[in-house]
Design a protein around this motif. Structure first.
Motif, PDB file in Angstrom:
ATOM      1  N   GLY A  85       0.838  -1.189   0.000  1.00 32.37           N
ATOM      2  CA  GLY A  85       0.000   0.000   0.000  1.00 32.37           C
ATOM      3  C   GLY A  85       0.872   1.237   0.000  1.00 32.37           C
ATOM      4  O   GLY A  85       2.079   1.168   0.215  1.00 32.37           O
ATOM      5  N   GLU A  86       0.271   2.385  -0.275  1.00 31.18           N
ATOM      6  CA  GLU A  86       1.036   3.627  -0.330  1.00 31.18           C
ATOM      7  C   GLU A  86       1.606   3.981   1.040  1.00 31.18           C
ATOM      8  O   GLU A  86       0.982   3.732   2.073  1.00 31.18           O
ATOM      9  CB  GLU A  86       0.141   4.772  -0.807  1.00 31.18           C
ATOM     10  CG  GLU A  86      -0.333   4.647  -2.236  1.00 31.18           C
ATOM     11  CD  GLU A  86      -1.207   5.819  -2.637  1.00 31.18           C
ATOM     12  OE1 GLU A  86      -1.259   6.803  -1.878  1.00 31.18           O
ATOM     13  OE2 GLU A  86      -1.838   5.747  -3.704  1.00 31.18           O
ATOM     14  N   ALA A  87       2.795   4.587   1.033  1.00 34.08           N
ATOM     15  CA  ALA A  87       3.387   5.073   2.270  1.00 34.08           C
ATOM     16  C   ALA A  87       2.740   6.397   2.659  1.00 34.08           C
ATOM     17  O   ALA A  87       2.145   7.092   1.821  1.00 34.08           O
ATOM     18  CB  ALA A  87       4.893   5.252   2.106  1.00 34.08           C
ATOM     19  N   THR A  88       2.839   6.762   3.915  1.00 26.80           N
ATOM     20  CA  THR A  88       2.269   8.021   4.380  1.00 26.80           C
ATOM     21  C   THR A  88       3.067   9.195   3.825  1.00 26.80           C
ATOM     22  O   THR A  88       4.166   9.030   3.288  1.00 26.80           O
ATOM     23  CB  THR A  88       2.307   8.100   5.911  1.00 26.80           C
ATOM     24  OG1 THR A  88       3.677   8.033   6.353  1.00 26.80           O
ATOM     25  CG2 THR A  88       1.523   6.970   6.537  1.00 26.80           C
ATOM     26  N   HIS A  89       2.509  10.397   4.004  1.00 21.49           N
ATOM     27  CA  HIS A  89       3.195  11.593   3.529  1.00 21.49           C
ATOM     28  C   HIS A  89       4.556  11.753   4.197  1.00 21.49           C
ATOM     29  O   HIS A  89       5.481  12.310   3.603  1.00 21.49           O
ATOM     30  CB  HIS A  89       2.337  12.831   3.797  1.00 21.49           C
ATOM     31  CG  HIS A  89       2.993  14.104   3.380  1.00 21.49           C
ATOM     32  ND1 HIS A  89       3.276  14.392   2.067  1.00 21.49           N
ATOM     33  CD2 HIS A  89       3.456  15.155   4.105  1.00 21.49           C
ATOM     34  CE1 HIS A  89       3.881  15.577   1.983  1.00 21.49           C
ATOM     35  NE2 HIS A  89       3.993  16.054   3.208  1.00 21.49           N
ATOM     36  N   GLY A  90       4.713  11.260   5.402  1.00 20.24           N
ATOM     37  CA  GLY A  90       5.991  11.389   6.090  1.00 20.24           C
ATOM     38  C   GLY A  90       7.068  10.475   5.560  1.00 20.24           C
ATOM     39  O   GLY A  90       8.261  10.730   5.745  1.00 20.24           O
ATOM     40  N   ARG A 125      -4.681   9.492   8.788  1.00 19.54           N
ATOM     41  CA  ARG A 125      -5.093  10.865   9.041  1.00 19.54           C
ATOM     42  C   ARG A 125      -3.864  11.752   9.203  1.00 19.54           C
ATOM     43  O   ARG A 125      -2.755  11.328   8.947  1.00 19.54           O
ATOM     44  CB  ARG A 125      -5.982  10.922  10.292  1.00 19.54           C
ATOM     45  CG  ARG A 125      -7.289  10.154  10.109  1.00 19.54           C
ATOM     46  CD  ARG A 125      -7.997   9.940  11.433  1.00 19.54           C
ATOM     47  NE  ARG A 125      -9.271   9.259  11.241  1.00 19.54           N
ATOM     48  CZ  ARG A 125      -9.400   7.961  11.026  1.00 19.54           C
ATOM     49  NH1 ARG A 125      -8.327   7.194  10.995  1.00 19.54           N
ATOM     50  NH2 ARG A 125     -10.580   7.421  10.843  1.00 19.54           N
ATOM     51  N   ALA A 126      -4.107  12.984   9.647  1.00 18.18           N
ATOM     52  CA  ALA A 126      -3.001  13.919   9.857  1.00 18.18           C
ATOM     53  C   ALA A 126      -1.966  13.324  10.809  1.00 18.18           C
ATOM     54  O   ALA A 126      -2.309  12.584  11.734  1.00 18.18           O
ATOM     55  CB  ALA A 126      -3.537  15.233  10.426  1.00 18.18           C
ATOM     56  N   MET A 127      -0.710  13.645  10.569  1.00 15.13           N
ATOM     57  CA  MET A 127       0.412  13.164  11.364  1.00 15.13           C
ATOM     58  C   MET A 127       0.609  11.653  11.236  1.00 15.13           C
ATOM     59  O   MET A 127       1.243  11.020  12.083  1.00 15.13           O
ATOM     60  CB  MET A 127       0.256  13.542  12.835  1.00 15.13           C
ATOM     61  CG  MET A 127       0.187  15.031  13.094  1.00 15.13           C
ATOM     62  SD  MET A 127       1.647  15.903  12.491  1.00 15.13           S
ATOM     63  CE  MET A 127       2.954  15.110  13.408  1.00 15.13           C
TER      64      MET A 127
END
Length: 456
Positions: A36-41, A117-119
């Motif tokens: 799956g896609e990695a998070t924005h971080g 979600r965020a963070m």
């Protein structure tokens, strides 16, 4: 028919197994292995699987070690309000049945974009309530608050509550929104800092330097007013950093020194740079074709931010912001950022009150310490002891005070503004988009509630 199916099944099994064996052991493209896609971080290093999966058959402890290898220092600086030791206390063991907060992956599960979600939090936003539901019953001010509102700016943050402690809120209440004595401080004396931060003895060959300077008069003229010149670091210090007996025409002479040469003297700055979005791929082991550290460019990453389409090819290394032969922190503080970043917040900077202060400083109308640049907020100056002396340096991890943005309250916003204004401003997404062009349109009541409790 069955006799025919068995060979087909075996051939398919071998083909699929062979393909994935090739992907794992021989191919540079590991995209097929992503679940799956990695998070924005982490999206920049999603192909560097061994950054997190350090062992092929590792479990939760292995992933926990990977998390702390990158984030332990940041949590320590934040005085983590929910450290692991809190949940290994037998008196708190019952809470582990709700959320096993000993492990980062309990709240931050990678490769689950549909519920992230965020963070990078993958839990429902009401996770605070499950352990602290008595607060809503015991505090009058909290009774009607939504279950998922705990982490609003100006209230609570799971890891970092430095700017939001109740005593701090009370002690900094009732201040004017713009402080009379303000200014982005402390002052930066980069010439002295260069001497103190150098962590290797640089071998200088005067004869080589003289010859090289004679062949490059323009670069020499620029260099003479730099921190390197003041610290005695001349041409051979960077272009022949091994100190071997070389001449400018030898093949060992480094025509364009890379990031690793800068890091050999400026390790703290490099550590900060490689921990942020600009350099995190370096920390993951990305190398260029010649084996040197490879800087990224906007074209290399799939960021949600908008970049200048004409500059997508520009690499993000030390020399992207700091021209190699010039002492020009002005360019590094703002122009370098706006060369690439073209999102709404960045584009609004020049027309914002902060941008106007920056332009006044460049015109000589106000002191530089009273101006605000991109770096003032996202790469602020920090004072630390180094070899027995107080050294002011720049935090080169531009994400350090950004997420969550409340981390900017103490070291950045409150250099000029009141705590109340800072909390409200950082909680107003529209104000952030316009780069703080007006006063906040949102009011967080945390200071009001803290004052009411203190006066009871």
């Amino acid at each position: 028919m069955k006799k025919l199916l068995w060979p087909i099944w075996i051939l398919l099994t071998l083909a699929i197994g062979g393909y994935y064996a090739f992907v794992i052991f021989a191919s540079d493209d590991k995209a097929e292995l992503l679940i799956g896609e990695a998070t924005h971080g982490h999206y920049q290093i999603e192909m560097a699987c061994d950054s997190c999966h350090t062992e092929a058959f590792g479990g939760t402890e292995i992933l926990q070690n990977a998390c702390t290898s990158c984030h332990a220092d940041e949590l320590e600086d934040a005085h983590d309000s929910h450290p692991k030791k809190k949940f290994t206390d037998p008196r708190e063991a019952y809470r582990l049945e709700i959320i096993d907060a000993r492990y980062c992956v309990s709240c931050h599960t990678e490769h689950q974009a549909e519920q992230t979600r965020a963070m990078g939090v993958t839990l429902p936003d009401d996770y605070c309530w499950h352990c602290h539901q008595e607060v809503g019953e015991e505090r009058e001010s909290h009774k009607d608050l939504p279950f998922d509102s705990c982490a609003s700016a100006g209230c609570h943050n799971f890891h970092d509550n430095r700017a939001l402690f109740e005593d701090f809120l009370v002690n900094n209440a009732n201040q004017p929104w713009l402080l009379e004595e303000n200014g982005v401080s402390p002052s930066l004396d980069i010439r002295n800092a260069a001497k103190l931060y150098a962590n290797r003895e640089v071998a200088i060959d005067p004869q080589q330097d003289a010859q090289y300077m004679a062949n490059h008069p323009t670069e020499t003229e620029h260099w003479q007013d730099t921190a390197h010149a003041n610290a005695g670091i001349s041409c051979t210090g960077c272009h022949a950093p091994t100190g071997e007996a070389q001449t400018p025409t030898d093949e060992n002479w480094i025509t364009k020194p890379g990031i690793e040469v800068c890091a050999s003297c400026h390790q703290p700055e490099f550590d900060g740079f490689s921990s942020g979005k600009h350099g995190m791929r370096l920390a993951a082991g990305a190398l260029s074709a010649d084996g040197t550290a490879a800087a990224i460019s906007p074209a290399d990453v799939q960021s949600h931010l908008d970049f200048d389409p004409n500059n997508l090819h520009l690499q993000q290394g030390c020399n992207s912001c700091h021209q190699p032969h010039q002492y020009d922190t002005t360019f590094a503080a703002t122009e370098a950022c706006l060369t690439c970043h073209q999102d709404e917040h960045s584009l609004a900077f020049e027309g914002s009150p902060h941008g106007e202060l920056w332009q006044q400083a460049q015109a000589g109308d106000i002191a530089v310490e009273q101006a605000v640049s991109c770096a003032s907020c996202h790469m602020p100056r920090v004072a630390k002891k180094k070899r027995g002396e107080q050294v002011v340096s720049v935090q080169h991890n531009q994400n350090y005070y950004l997420r969550p943005n409340e981390k900017m309250i103490r070291p950045v916003c409150m250099q000029c503004h009141s705590l109340e204004f800072s909390i409200d401003a950082l909680a107003d997404p529209d104000l952030i988009r316009t780069n703080f062009a007006d006063k906040p349109g949102i009011h967080i009541k945390s200071i009001d509630w803290a004052l009411k409790r203190a006066n009871q």
